[in-house]
Design a protein around this motif. Structure first.
Motif, mmCIF file in Angstrom:
data_model
loop_
_atom_site.group_PDB
_atom_site.id
_atom_site.type_symbol
_atom_site.label_atom_id
_atom_site.label_comp_id
_atom_site.label_asym_id
_atom_site.label_seq_id
_atom_site.Cartn_x
_atom_site.Cartn_y
_atom_site.Cartn_z
ATOM 1 N N ILE C 85 0.802 -1.224 0.000
ATOM 2 C CA ILE C 85 0.000 0.000 0.000
ATOM 3 C C ILE C 85 0.827 1.263 0.000
ATOM 4 C CG2 ILE C 85 -2.174 -0.815 0.967
ATOM 5 C CD1 ILE C 85 -1.112 -0.349 3.701
ATOM 6 N N THR C 86 2.122 1.165 0.236
ATOM 7 C CA THR C 86 2.864 2.411 0.380
ATOM 8 C C THR C 86 3.643 2.844 -0.850
ATOM 9 O OG1 THR C 86 4.615 1.117 1.384
ATOM 10 C CG2 THR C 86 3.142 2.289 2.873
ATOM 11 N N PRO C 88 4.363 4.428 -4.206
ATOM 12 C CA PRO C 88 3.551 5.329 -5.041
ATOM 13 C C PRO C 88 3.444 4.781 -6.457
ATOM 14 C CG PRO C 88 5.738 6.245 -4.737
ATOM 15 C CD PRO C 88 5.669 5.016 -3.874
ATOM 16 N N GLY C 89 2.403 5.219 -7.145
ATOM 17 C CA GLY C 89 2.239 4.798 -8.527
ATOM 18 C C GLY C 89 0.837 4.262 -8.740
ATOM 19 N N ALA C 91 -2.412 2.022 -9.068
ATOM 20 C CA ALA C 91 -2.880 1.004 -8.130
ATOM 21 C C ALA C 91 -4.121 0.320 -8.661
ATOM 22 C CB ALA C 91 -3.168 1.641 -6.778
ATOM 23 N N SER C 101 -0.996 -1.074 -4.582
ATOM 24 C CA SER C 101 -0.066 -0.468 -5.525
ATOM 25 C C SER C 101 0.513 -1.541 -6.439
ATOM 26 C CB SER C 101 1.036 0.232 -4.741
ATOM 27 O OG SER C 101 2.250 0.133 -5.423
ATOM 28 N N GLN C 102 0.527 -1.265 -7.716
ATOM 29 C CA GLN C 102 1.053 -2.252 -8.666
ATOM 30 C C GLN C 102 2.547 -2.461 -8.469
ATOM 31 O OE1 GLN C 102 -0.075 -1.032 -12.600
ATOM 32 N NE2 GLN C 102 -2.268 -1.227 -12.144
ATOM 33 N N GLY C 104 4.142 -1.863 -5.832
ATOM 34 C CA GLY C 104 4.341 -2.495 -4.525
ATOM 35 C C GLY C 104 4.124 -3.992 -4.597
#
Lengths: 239, 323, 261
Positions: C85-86, C88-89, C91, C101-102, C104
């Protein structure tokens, strides 16, 4: 029929690696009896003793102490009733001072302080070491350590005293005084695992021979000890 | 089962990125090499049986636990205890052996990650714990229980710092965002550290009553070395912590590589020396910071190495022999 | 309760009989290579797995068994969970306001696969190499002699001391009784002090044992250095055998970096 002090029924135990240690052991010990557990090394004597207070748990069989069945819930209760003295006292004395080691059992049981002190005093006197309370356990001789180890268990006022090779490693004098000590414990139910046949003859009217994890004989010491064929068959000497 | 990774600090393979793992190996190799030299000088031929058996002791002692609450139990890691008993350099070797064997034989911690695992539990924990112990003992002066209180403090701090370093290494590798990993590790190990402190104190109290001859006061030279090394390591960690590599953003190295604008401001000469060097997976800027970090630690190690030489030049120290 | 030391499964397979030095070097190289695999080079992971499976076959172990054993580090994935979940980018949104998040997820899966593969490689080493050979290999690979000796001593005495610790624990358990109607166990501090005392006891016994070991070593002529027999030179065949997995690794990693990202 009133419950015996120790009742073992159909006890079987295998080690995690599959090795069978005890096969279908059944044993009944009445209050005040003094029973010797004899047999060659690896017969399962120590293993059996470790079952008595639930340190090892068997898959098959039942154990009852003074009528109380051994289960997960009754472990604490059973351990108050069965006093197990290990073969190597170094494993049993883990407090810096003798007093603390003997006090461990009563303290763990949550007894009030003055009761704890009284019990320590009594236990040390019973083993003839009442002046040793402030000594370091670590520095004592083997004979002294064995007595202190016994005291650490006596302070719990156990119904049953189980001893694993109490005289091993002791010189003749220490051995003598240990035998005297044990003889002096009137009315105490005793289960002694030992190679020391002379100690067995002096202390235990009843003898149980264990070999390969099974009981091969159970009867009066006087009789069994005369059966030299039986003794030899199971790795024992008359002593 | 899931509590284990939080409670144990052994990082498995796959969780540290390759550059981070390699830095860990380099730093550890230097410091362990130093320790080998120091111990040989101080202990003589007694060293191998003593430290080898005591490494086994640490392993066995880690089995001894005590119930804390509701099924959990506290137990020992051991760095500070061994440092107080044997001195920090020997403790480094003992703990290195323990962590290495745990990785090699039990897969407790990875092989690539072994560098930093040894660093966290065998070097950082030992020196920080010992430095705090020495400092606290001096600060407490004539207090009756100075040694025990100091050891408790040292033990707790060592566990905390090792946990924080672990979180940092995971963050820089991009495995765990720092703002989650750091509080989690630091928080949980604040409790675990109490268990460590209590058992350390109990063990030392036992030894002090039974064989006080085994507890020597720390020698001034060693104390100074440890303080320097501990300070250097903590500073290096603080730098890594503050650097953009450990950004709260979990990207760690990857994010830094993208954020060129931010990094260009912090350009330093080393960057120009390696203008077009690219390692697959990371970027020049990240490499720069890593190299700078390694140089920093090597400088500290160099100081730690030089100080005993200087100390000995001024006041010849007798080789401290354990009986 | 303490673990037995031998993950080693005796055998006569090609991997068992391979030169331990080669095995150690290849193990480290493979794990290093796995770590270097770029996150998004998805075809690399099955390619690496075929290498692991191949080595397992060479050891006459089932690849599925190795796959299972390799899962031992998975609980540690908890540490990487926040990545989902953290990072960025872009999702993917699941129901209930949760977005994954992809990038992630990719990172998370990559770590999972790398860890799983690395553990299997390490296990292949310990399962096919006896401890004695491992120690020998480390010494031959120029790991400082003192460290090698320490490792050997530690393993030698860990069983003994582990058993002592086990007996201490049993002795404590035997006296950990409950009395009717009273809370048992004493205070936390008391319990910790008892545990500490046990550790101290174990320490002293270990220390004194080490003195006896030292005396025994002196009696047999020890003077500070552990003597070793000179290791035989590495045979061409052994080196070649080691080069094969390294070559495969190199090809996979090259492909990963050039084409598969």
């Amino acid at each position: 029929m009133c419950p015996a002090m120790i009742e073992i029924e159909g006890l079987s135990f295998s080690y995690p690696d599959g090795q069978r240690a005890l096969s279908d052991i059944s044993l009944r010990v009445e209050a005040g009896e003094r029973v010797a557990l004899v047999g060659p090394n690896g017969a399962g004597k120590s293993t059996l003793l470790l079952h008595l207070n639930g340190i090892l748990r068997a898959a098959d069989g039942a154990i009852r102490v003074a009528g109380v069945a051994l289960t997960d819930r009754t472990l604490g209760q059973i351990r108050a009733m069965v006093g197990l003295v290990f073969q190597n006292p170094d494993d049993q004395l883990f407090s810096p001072r003798v007093f603390e080691d003997v006090a461990f059992g009563p303290l763990h049981m949550g007894l009030p302080e003055d009761e704890v002190r009284a019990r320590v005093e009594r236990a040390l006197t019973a083993v003839g070491m009442s002046t040793y309370a402030d000594r370091m356990s670590y520095h004592l001789s083997l004979g002294e350590k064995k007595r202190i180890a016994l005291a650490t268990v006596l302070s719990m006022n156990p119904r049953v005293l189980a001893l694993d090779e109490p005289s091993s490693g002791l010189d003749p004098r220490a051995r003598r005084s240990l035998i005297r000590l044990l003889q002096g414990l009137d009315g105490q139910t005793l289960l002694i695992a030992s190679h020391d046949m002379r100690l067995v003859r002096e202390l235990c009217p009843r003898m149980v021979i264990l070999d390969g994890g099974a009981i091969v004989a159970d009867g009066p010491t006087e009789t069994l000890i005369e059966d030299s064929a039986l003794l030899e068959q199971h790795g024992l000497e008359r002593g | 089962m899931f509590l284990k990774p939080i409670l144990a600090m052994h990082i498995p393979d796959g969780f540290l990125s390759a550059p981070v793992a390699i830095v860990g190996w380099l730093v550890t190799a230097v410091l362990v090499g130093l320790a080998l030299r120091e111990v040989r000088d101080r202990l003589g031929d007694r060293q191998i049986p003593l430290m080898g058996v005591l490494a086994a002791f640490v392993f066995a002692a880690q089995m001894i636990n005590f119930p804390v609450a509701g099924g959990t139990s506290g137990h020992l890691i051991g760095g500070t205890l061994v440092a107080v008993l044997l001195g920090p350099w020997a403790a480094v070797l003992v703990m290195t052996t323990v962590v290495a064997v745990q990785a090699l034989l039990f897969q407790d911690g990875g092989l690539l990650a072994l560098g930093f695992n040894v660093f966290n539990m065998g070097i950082l924990a030992v020196f920080v714990g010992y430095a705090v112990y020495v400092w606290a003992r001096r600060a407490l002066g004539a207090q009756p229980q100075a040694m025990l209180i100091a050891a408790a403090l040292g033990a707790w701090v060592s566990v905390e710092l090792a946990a924080m370093a672990t979180a940092l290494e995971l963050a820089i590798s991009g495995t765990s965002p720092l703002d989650v990993a750091l509080p989690a590790m630091a928080g949980i190990h604040a409790l675990i550290g109490i268990g460590e402190a209590l058992i350390t104190v109990g063990a030392l109290a036992f030894v002090r009553q039974t064989r006080p001859d085994l507890l020597g006061a720390p020698s001034a030279g060693v104390a100074r070395q440890s303080a320097l090394i501990a300070a250097g390591l903590v500073i290096a960690l603080a730098i890594a912590f503050a650097s953009p590599l450990a950004d709260s953003d979990p990207d760690g190295l990857e994010r830094v590589a993208e954020d060129k604008a931010f990094i260009d401001k912090a350009e330093d000469p080393v960057y120009e020396v390696l203008p077009d060097y690219t390692v697959p997976g990371i970027d020049d800027e990240a490499l720069t910071t890593i190299i700078a970090g390694v140089i920093g630690v090597l400088i500290v190690a160099g100081i730690g190495f030089a100080v005993p030489r200087l100390v000995r030049l001024n006041a010849p120290e007798k080789v401290r022999q354990q009986q | 309760m303490y673990r037995s030391f031998e993950r080693y499964q005796p055998g006569q397979s090609p991997l068992h009989r391979a030169d331990p030095r080669v095995k150690v070097v290849v193990t480290f190289a493979l794990i290093g290579g796995i770590a270097l695999t770029p996150t998004h080079a998805w075809p690399a992971y099955p390619a690496l797995w075929t290498l692991v499976a191949g080595l397992a076959a060479l050891a006459r172990f089932s690849a599925w068994r190795m796959a299972r054993l390799g899962a031992v580090a998975l609980p540690f994935m908890l540490a990487a969970l926040p990545l989902l979940i953290t990072v960025p980018g872009p999702a993917w949104t699941l129901g209930g306001g949760i977005a994954i998040s992809q990038a992630g997820l990719a990172r998370f899966v990559a770590i999972l696969l790398k860890s799983w593969l690395s553990v299997q490689v390490a296990l292949l080493l310990t399962m096919t190499t006896s401890f004695a050979d491992l120690v020998w290999a480390l010494g031959s690979l120029r790991v400082p002699g003192t460290l090698v000796a320490l490792i050997a001593f530690m393993v030698r005495y860990s069983t003994t001391l582990g058993e002592e610790a086990e007996r201490l624990l049993r002795a404590r358990a035997a006296r950990s009784a409950h009395a009717e109607g009273r809370p048992a166990g004493g205070t936390l501090f008391w319990r910790a002090r008892v545990a500490g005392g046990m550790v101290g006891n174990l320490f002293l016994r270990s220390y004194e044992r080490s003195e006896r070991v030292y005396a025994a070593m002196l009696a047999r002529g020890y003077a500070g250095e552990m003597r070793r027999l000179t290791p035989p030179p590495l045979s061409w065949r052994a080196a070649l055998a080691g080069a094969v997995p390294l070559l495969w690794l190199g090809i996979v990693e090259l492909a990963a970096m050039l084409w598969w990202q």
